[in-house]
Design an enzyme around this catalytic site. Structure first.
Site, PDB file in Angstrom:
ATOM      1  N   LYS A  77       0.829  -1.251  -0.027  1.00  0.00           N
ATOM      2  CA  LYS A  77      -0.099   0.068   0.182  1.00  0.00           C
ATOM      3  C   LYS A  77       0.827   1.274   0.043  1.00  0.00           C
ATOM      4  CE  LYS A  77      -4.024  -2.064   0.285  1.00  0.00           C
ATOM      5  NZ  LYS A  77      -3.395  -3.387  -0.382  1.00  0.00           N
ATOM      6  N   ASP A  78       0.286   2.448  -0.492  1.00  0.00           N
ATOM      7  CA  ASP A  78       0.854   3.492  -0.665  1.00  0.00           C
ATOM      8  C   ASP A  78       1.659   3.988   0.667  1.00  0.00           C
ATOM      9  OD1 ASP A  78      -0.034   5.080  -3.513  1.00  0.00           O
ATOM     10  OD2 ASP A  78      -1.347   3.794  -2.601  1.00  0.00           O
ATOM     11  N   LYS A  79       2.904   4.746   0.589  1.00  0.00           N
ATOM     12  CA  LYS A  79       3.603   5.249   1.592  1.00  0.00           C
ATOM     13  C   LYS A  79       3.070   6.644   2.067  1.00  0.00           C
ATOM     14  CE  LYS A  79       7.968   6.828   3.291  1.00  0.00           C
ATOM     15  NZ  LYS A  79       9.644   6.934   3.016  1.00  0.00           N
ATOM     16  N   GLN A 167       4.815   4.583  -7.768  1.00  0.00           N
ATOM     17  CA  GLN A 167       5.246   3.644  -6.462  1.00  0.00           C
ATOM     18  C   GLN A 167       5.951   2.367  -7.141  1.00  0.00           C
ATOM     19  OE1 GLN A 167       2.155   4.797  -7.236  1.00  0.00           O
ATOM     20  NE2 GLN A 167       0.492   4.324  -5.813  1.00  0.00           N
TER      21      GLN A 167
END
Length: 418
Positions: A77-79, A167
């Site tokens: 999942k995105d940072k 990403q």
């Protein structure tokens, strides 16, 4: 988006910016597996802020004094976001171990639920992701919301180009695919040097100094200069320092440095290079029609099985109903090319980069090589809407697993979406 050049909607972009605050970008996993409440494994429904999934997993493994191999999750999942997802810790049978998990205090990570489950959680075991994203810095918020709704309505019918987002490659330091390119070239030293060295102007001064020291051959100095954000570079340099004490660094030394990294990160390099080439193939294939069957296309259904023994008219009907989609190649040693003009386009991409499918074997580190596969060149978006708020346009939508919300936002904003 890196190496992505084609749009499928004609509306003018609303522009704007995202991720002004991490809280403006919310992602929630749509799980495939729901833990039953009993079993030998412990599931944690986490909410994290400003951290990668892998960072959280490594912290949990460290604090529990267990191998990272016992940790499972369905997707990265995105940072730069608030994200929610399941993390699974295998073989935590006792009540004491369950309590240990409940009592963990992980940086910028909340444990919303801790429950037992029978099955282990594997990569890819999710249905998709829900997003809630605020676009700010707009000239006219209400007009922008109207345009966003028009675009989303069109995308719900046509589908979204299945580009890999930033990403996949890293931002601001966009080098993951370059490491992969070096591996495909079978040059381990170049791969390691690209990852650790190669300072760039858009990162902090301390990091640049550490990378420059590495490029200058000063491994100890480089290690001492590395800050907390260079966790993986430290792992590699420590391995190189250990080997350098035995003599000159060799291919085996650089292999050991790469093996020092967590396996998901090792595998990400060649995958990122495949993704870079895939984006180019999608750009060219979308120009032929994102929701149109082109003779020679390799088409897959919702279960990713190749569609065979159908007439062109039947295939087109399946595409119209999102029961199937044309594909583009994630290039690898065994991936088939499409036929006709689509196949010619795919072959020309490899020729332009002076590589062949066989190069993806990565002979010196075959575990990092790839057979390749065909991947849908579009994805479905549903439950999509946009509304004007005091701060900007709030977009909400759900998309298939493995796809990028920024590909949706790119069509709305028509600018670089990071």
């Amino acid at each position: 988006m890196l190496n992505a050049t084609t749009y499928v909607t004609a509306q003018k972009g609303i522009g704007g910016t995202i991720r002004n605050r991490y809280e403006d970008f919310y992602v929630e996993e749509i799980p495939e597996i729901i833990p039953e409440g009993e079993g030998p494994n412990v599931y944690v429904w986490i909410e994290k802020l400003g951290r990668t999934t892998l960072d959280v997993v490594l912290d949990i493994a460290r604090d529990l004094h267990i191998s990272r191999k016992r940790m499972g999750f369905a997707g990265m999942k995105d940072k730069k976001a608030i994200t929610r997802q399941w993390i699974c810790i295998a073989n935590m049978d006792s009540e004491e171990q369950f309590k240990q998990v409940e009592n963990l205090d992980i940086y910028k990570t909340d444990f919303l639920k801790v429950v037992r489950g029978r099955k282990k959680l594997r990569m890819g075991q999710l249905k998709g992701n829900k997003f809630r994203i605020l676009i700010k810095d707009l000239d006219d918020i209400r007009e922008s919301a109207d345009i966003a709704n028009e675009v989303l309505a069109e995308l719900e019918v046509k589908g979204v180009p299945n580009y890999f987002g930033w990403q996949r490659f890293g931002k601001p330091r966009t080098i993951t695919h370059l490491v992969g390119e070096a591996l495909v070239e079978n040059d381990l030293e170049k791969a390691v040097n690209t990852y650790i060295g190669n300072p760039q102007s858009d990162e902090g001064e301390d990091n640049r100094m550490a990378r420059q020291a590495y490029d200058d051959g000063n491994l100890e100095e480089s290690l001492n200069l590395m800050g907390k954000s260079m966790r993986y570079e430290k792992m590699m340099v420590k391995e190189l320092i250990r080997d350098s004490k035995k003599g000159e660094l060799t291919d085996k030394s650089y292999m050991n440095a790469l093996h020092a990294l967590p396996k998901p990160l090792q595998r990400m390099f060649v995958h990122a290079y495949q993704s870079y080439l895939f984006n180019e193939a999608v750009s060219k294939r979308v120009e032929m029609g994102i929701n149109r069957y082109v003779e020679g296309d390799i088409v897959i259904d919702a279960e990713e099985h190749i569609v065979r023994d159908k007439t062109p008219e039947e295939i087109q009907e399946m595409i119209d109903n999102f029961e199937a989609s044309p594909t583009c190649p994630l290039f690898g040693t065994k991936v088939p090319f499409a036929g006709g003009e689509v196949g010619e386009m795919e072959e020309n991409i490899l020729k332009n980069y002076n590589i062949t499918k066989a190069d993806f074997e990565v002979p010196k580190m075959p575990r990092l090589g790839s057979h390749g596969l065909r991947r849908s060149m579009r994805f479905q978006v549903w439950d999509a809407s946009a509304k004007a708020t005091d701060d900007g346009v709030l977009c909400e939508f759900s998309i298939n697993k493995g796809s990028y919300a920024t590909a949706v936002l790119r069509e709305i904003m028509k600018n670089e979406v990071v």
